[in-house]
Scaffold this active site. Sequence first.
Site, PDB file in Angstrom:
ATOM      1  N   HIS A  67       0.838  -1.208   0.000  1.00 26.05           N
ATOM      2  CA  HIS A  67       0.000   0.000   0.000  1.00 26.05           C
ATOM      3  C   HIS A  67       0.871   1.254   0.000  1.00 26.05           C
ATOM      4  O   HIS A  67       0.674   2.177  -0.809  1.00 26.05           O
ATOM      5  CB  HIS A  67      -0.902  -0.036   1.241  1.00 26.05           C
ATOM      6  CG  HIS A  67      -1.791   1.151   1.402  1.00 26.05           C
ATOM      7  ND1 HIS A  67      -3.168   1.068   1.304  1.00 26.05           N
ATOM      8  CD2 HIS A  67      -1.518   2.455   1.662  1.00 26.05           C
ATOM      9  CE1 HIS A  67      -3.686   2.263   1.497  1.00 26.05           C
ATOM     10  NE2 HIS A  67      -2.711   3.131   1.722  1.00 26.05           N
ATOM     11  N   GLU A  68       1.865   1.284   0.893  1.00 25.37           N
ATOM     12  CA  GLU A  68       2.718   2.471   1.005  1.00 25.37           C
ATOM     13  C   GLU A  68       3.698   2.600  -0.156  1.00 25.37           C
ATOM     14  O   GLU A  68       3.998   3.708  -0.598  1.00 25.37           O
ATOM     15  CB  GLU A  68       3.479   2.444   2.337  1.00 25.37           C
ATOM     16  CG  GLU A  68       2.598   2.589   3.549  1.00 25.37           C
ATOM     17  CD  GLU A  68       1.742   3.839   3.494  1.00 25.37           C
ATOM     18  OE1 GLU A  68       2.251   4.902   3.083  1.00 25.37           O
ATOM     19  OE2 GLU A  68       0.555   3.757   3.847  1.00 25.37           O
ATOM     20  N   HIS A  71       2.087   4.395  -2.972  1.00 26.77           N
ATOM     21  CA  HIS A  71       2.112   5.850  -2.773  1.00 26.77           C
ATOM     22  C   HIS A  71       3.466   6.424  -3.194  1.00 26.77           C
ATOM     23  O   HIS A  71       3.540   7.439  -3.896  1.00 26.77           O
ATOM     24  CB  HIS A  71       1.884   6.192  -1.291  1.00 26.77           C
ATOM     25  CG  HIS A  71       0.465   6.061  -0.839  1.00 26.77           C
ATOM     26  ND1 HIS A  71      -0.590   6.658  -1.491  1.00 26.77           N
ATOM     27  CD2 HIS A  71      -0.068   5.403   0.223  1.00 26.77           C
ATOM     28  CE1 HIS A  71      -1.711   6.378  -0.847  1.00 26.77           C
ATOM     29  NE2 HIS A  71      -1.423   5.616   0.184  1.00 26.77           N
TER      30      HIS A  71
END
Length: 381
Positions: A67-68, A71
């Site tokens: 998820h990170e 980003h």
Amino acid sequence: MRATLSLGRVHGIRVRAHWSVLFIFALILFGLAEGGFPEAGPGRPTWQYWFASAVTSVVFLLSLLAHEISHALVARRNGVRVDDITLWLLGGLARLRSEAAGPGAEFRIAGVGPLVSLALGAAFALTAGLVAELLGAGLVVEALAWLAGINILLALFNTLPAAPLDGGRLLRALVWWKTGSRLRATAVATAAGQCLGWALVGIGLYLVVAGAAFSGIWLVVIGWFVVVMATMEGSQARLREQLGGIAVSEAMTPCPETVPGAATISDFLNDPHHRFRHSAFPVVDDGDTAIGLITLKRADAVPVEERPSTSVARVSMPLEEIPTPHPGDPLARLVPDLQASPAHRALVLEGGRLVGIVTTSDISRVTSRPNASSLWPRRTL
């Protein structure tokens, strides 16, 4: 938020783990091994439940990392440098060196995280269905189903329109696009995050009083983290706005006092001029080229018997661990580096030569100027 453990690098980005990750890992490990898995598939040896729970917990943390990382990669593609990623209580936090250039880039950077979590949830759900068809129900299916549900829940939670969640950044991008003011957009997202956090704290306290102590305390902890992180984001945005257009040269102390790298620790500590004037000094070589930073704490750590034969250069903090901006660099870009540096100082270099030093006190002095407060809107939405 300070990380406690370095996990290496992914795509050149340093990954760290906050202490709260250990709490999350232990909570999932114990909850699945002693509750979820035995209830779903009773009659198995205890070690199988614990093994399946451990693997599931690790895969969940890898999902948070994915998820990170999404980003960070999208941020890079939009011209935003990423310093590191820290996994923590609510998932993770990618520390960005600069702001997105516009609301469109902000929207893309924020939106990709929930999409990745949603895609992972769908993939785990599909895999669980296929395994169930081939092998029937079992711990593998239960683990995949749990991973599917938690990733989908993570995606939905992160889209709540409140800082520091991804939804807060999506809200910020929308308000920024509508108003043209990045600062006003940040104020809106910060206020929304504080409201959400205090609401979670209130609900948690009610659950504690009602008898659901564990769930209530859990919500109080999450709510408090949301409040703290939202407030921090708002403060950082205000600071960046105050420092906008200011160069490092306007805040630095020029021609700082230095210590020759060839000097011994005894010479350094016995010199009252060095001992009592500052707590840290730039270290230079014979040609006045900066080679590091020596602090009184590092010097005091050298055993007394070794001080006459130990050079300052040997125990000084190397330049790789110290921010080294150019005098013309934006001061706002230096602030995150100062906060992350253990020395809380930056050596300003020009062509390798030391021309100044910047401390956190210098930043405070700049932000306390009379006209600085006018940059933050008195009214918030």
